[in-house]
Design a protein around this motif. Sequence first.
Motif, PDB file in Angstrom:
ATOM      1  N   VAL A 107      89.214 -37.152  13.683  1.00 33.67           N
ATOM      2  CA  VAL A 107      89.535 -37.238  15.116  1.00 33.67           C
ATOM      3  C   VAL A 107      88.269 -36.967  15.910  1.00 33.67           C
ATOM      4  O   VAL A 107      87.582 -35.964  15.688  1.00 33.67           O
ATOM      5  N   ASP A 108      87.927 -37.871  16.812  1.00 35.14           N
ATOM      6  CA  ASP A 108      86.720 -37.732  17.638  1.00 35.14           C
ATOM      7  C   ASP A 108      87.074 -37.152  18.998  1.00 35.14           C
ATOM      8  O   ASP A 108      88.057 -37.566  19.622  1.00 35.14           O
ATOM      9  N   VAL A 109      86.268 -36.198  19.453  1.00 34.95           N
ATOM     10  CA  VAL A 109      86.471 -35.582  20.759  1.00 34.95           C
ATOM     11  C   VAL A 109      85.183 -35.696  21.567  1.00 34.95           C
ATOM     12  O   VAL A 109      84.095 -35.387  21.076  1.00 34.95           O
ATOM     13  N   ARG A 110      85.305 -36.174  22.791  1.00 33.78           N
ATOM     14  CA  ARG A 110      84.206 -36.161  23.747  1.00 33.78           C
ATOM     15  C   ARG A 110      84.625 -35.242  24.892  1.00 33.78           C
ATOM     16  O   ARG A 110      85.718 -35.371  25.428  1.00 33.78           O
ATOM     17  N   LYS A 111      83.731 -34.317  25.247  1.00 32.65           N
ATOM     18  CA  LYS A 111      84.059 -33.323  26.270  1.00 32.65           C
ATOM     19  C   LYS A 111      83.307 -33.614  27.557  1.00 32.65           C
ATOM     20  O   LYS A 111      82.101 -33.878  27.529  1.00 32.65           O
ATOM     21  N   VAL A 112      84.018 -33.575  28.662  1.00 35.03           N
ATOM     22  CA  VAL A 112      83.414 -33.734  29.985  1.00 35.03           C
ATOM     23  C   VAL A 112      83.702 -32.460  30.761  1.00 35.03           C
ATOM     24  O   VAL A 112      84.846 -32.193  31.124  1.00 35.03           O
ATOM     25  N   ASP A 113      82.670 -31.649  30.984  1.00 39.13           N
ATOM     26  CA  ASP A 113      82.845 -30.387  31.711  1.00 39.13           C
ATOM     27  C   ASP A 113      81.954 -30.420  32.946  1.00 39.13           C
ATOM     28  O   ASP A 113      80.737 -30.251  32.859  1.00 39.13           O
ATOM     29  N   LEU A 114      82.548 -30.672  34.101  1.00 34.60           N
ATOM     30  CA  LEU A 114      81.787 -30.809  35.336  1.00 34.60           C
ATOM     31  C   LEU A 114      81.096 -29.509  35.719  1.00 34.60           C
ATOM     32  O   LEU A 114      79.987 -29.525  36.267  1.00 34.60           O
ATOM     33  N   SER A 115      81.727 -28.363  35.411  1.00 30.56           N
ATOM     34  CA  SER A 115      81.114 -27.085  35.777  1.00 30.56           C
ATOM     35  C   SER A 115      79.834 -26.852  34.986  1.00 30.56           C
ATOM     36  O   SER A 115      78.849 -26.315  35.519  1.00 30.56           O
ATOM     37  N   ILE A 116      79.815 -27.267  33.714  1.00 28.81           N
ATOM     38  CA  ILE A 116      78.599 -27.119  32.908  1.00 28.81           C
ATOM     39  C   ILE A 116      77.480 -27.989  33.478  1.00 28.81           C
ATOM     40  O   ILE A 116      76.325 -27.568  33.574  1.00 28.81           O
ATOM     41  N   GLU A 117      77.819 -29.217  33.856  1.00 23.05           N
ATOM     42  CA  GLU A 117      76.803 -30.095  34.427  1.00 23.05           C
ATOM     43  C   GLU A 117      76.239 -29.500  35.716  1.00 23.05           C
ATOM     44  O   GLU A 117      75.028 -29.567  35.960  1.00 23.05           O
ATOM     45  N   LEU A 118      77.101 -28.906  36.540  1.00 21.84           N
ATOM     46  CA  LEU A 118      76.631 -28.280  37.765  1.00 21.84           C
ATOM     47  C   LEU A 118      75.758 -27.066  37.472  1.00 21.84           C
ATOM     48  O   LEU A 118      74.760 -26.814  38.163  1.00 21.84           O
ATOM     49  N   GLN A 119      76.105 -26.307  36.437  1.00 23.24           N
ATOM     50  CA  GLN A 119      75.301 -25.145  36.069  1.00 23.24           C
ATOM     51  C   GLN A 119      73.912 -25.569  35.599  1.00 23.24           C
ATOM     52  O   GLN A 119      72.913 -24.900  35.882  1.00 23.24           O
ATOM     53  N   ILE A 120      73.836 -26.678  34.881  1.00 18.58           N
ATOM     54  CA  ILE A 120      72.534 -27.196  34.445  1.00 18.58           C
ATOM     55  C   ILE A 120      71.704 -27.608  35.654  1.00 18.58           C
ATOM     56  O   ILE A 120      70.498 -27.338  35.735  1.00 18.58           O
ATOM     57  N   LEU A 121      72.361 -28.263  36.622  1.00 15.21           N
ATOM     58  CA  LEU A 121      71.654 -28.632  37.843  1.00 15.21           C
ATOM     59  C   LEU A 121      71.196 -27.387  38.608  1.00 15.21           C
ATOM     60  O   LEU A 121      70.098 -27.365  39.181  1.00 15.21           O
ATOM     61  N   ALA A 122      72.026 -26.338  38.614  1.00 16.73           N
ATOM     62  CA  ALA A 122      71.650 -25.096  39.286  1.00 16.73           C
ATOM     63  C   ALA A 122      70.412 -24.483  38.632  1.00 16.73           C
ATOM     64  O   ALA A 122      69.527 -23.946  39.312  1.00 16.73           O
ATOM     65  N   PHE A 123      70.325 -24.573  37.300  1.00 10.37           N
ATOM     66  CA  PHE A 123      69.152 -24.083  36.588  1.00 10.37           C
ATOM     67  C   PHE A 123      67.900 -24.800  37.070  1.00 10.37           C
ATOM     68  O   PHE A 123      66.869 -24.182  37.357  1.00 10.37           O
ATOM     69  N   HIS A 124      67.983 -26.129  37.162  1.00  5.07           N
ATOM     70  CA  HIS A 124      66.820 -26.901  37.590  1.00  5.07           C
ATOM     71  C   HIS A 124      66.472 -26.610  39.052  1.00  5.07           C
ATOM     72  O   HIS A 124      65.281 -26.561  39.407  1.00  5.07           O
ATOM     73  N   GLU A 125      67.486 -26.426  39.894  1.00  6.17           N
ATOM     74  CA  GLU A 125      67.226 -26.086  41.288  1.00  6.17           C
ATOM     75  C   GLU A 125      66.515 -24.738  41.389  1.00  6.17           C
ATOM     76  O   GLU A 125      65.575 -24.564  42.174  1.00  6.17           O
ATOM     77  N   GLN A 126      66.954 -23.772  40.587  1.00 11.78           N
ATOM     78  CA  GLN A 126      66.320 -22.459  40.584  1.00 11.78           C
ATOM     79  C   GLN A 126      64.882 -22.560  40.090  1.00 11.78           C
ATOM     80  O   GLN A 126      63.972 -21.932  40.643  1.00 11.78           O
TER      81      GLN A 126
END
Length: 257
Positions: free
Chosen positions: A197-216
Amino acid sequence: MATGRTHRPATRSRGIPEATVARLPLYLRALTALSERSVPTVSSEELAAAAGVNSAKLRKDFSYLGSYGTRGVGYDVEYLVYQISRELGLTQDWPVAIVGIGNLGAALANYGGFASRGFRVAALIDADPAMAGTPVAGIPVQHTDDLDRIISDNGVSIGVITTPPGAAQQVCDRLVAAGVTSILNFAPTVLSVPEGVDVRKVDLSIELQILAFHEQRKAGEEAAGDGAPAGEAAPPVRATPTNRKGPDGDLPAVMPA
């Protein structure tokens, strides 16, 4: 038209690396845009720039598909659209079931881009009895009690989970038991699935946290450019304590870190 229940994509049997598979949709999106503008051919450099990848990596990826282009001419756009679509399994019909028809589930149901990319929203499922029969994007919502029958009747092999995190694993287990072999998970939790069984995960909060890291990081670099030593961010500004009365005497309004 073939359905996803009886046909599987050829990528695994052909030995295409997962990293290449992950880039194929990027190439397809760029090629589709070129096709819509009636562009007949494209060079590897132009296509790589449009897809946001390195041209050498693109040529390597296409070698797995058996496409090498023509020197001085480039790649045939229409042929590549067909070839990549075939590799991704998009030349057949993939019925999809969405479980959890809240704001996100309803938004996905209303998204018009699925049909043009080989996916058909075949069923909407929710645990709220009050939702049963309510049409969303022209499709009546059905109750989770009937999940097994819904999956079987519609030949669904791809399930989309948009439930709260606490319900996601139970929904996943039921989808797998009903015959679903691929899951797109929007719930902010990690799912446990059996082999095959294949699972692909989409977590918008994680993507935003990564962007926050780059902004910082960018903010730190800007502060360094304004006077801090090279390679260092400016030291944090500490608030000046302002005394106020507390139960044990004077307390600063802002405690030091």
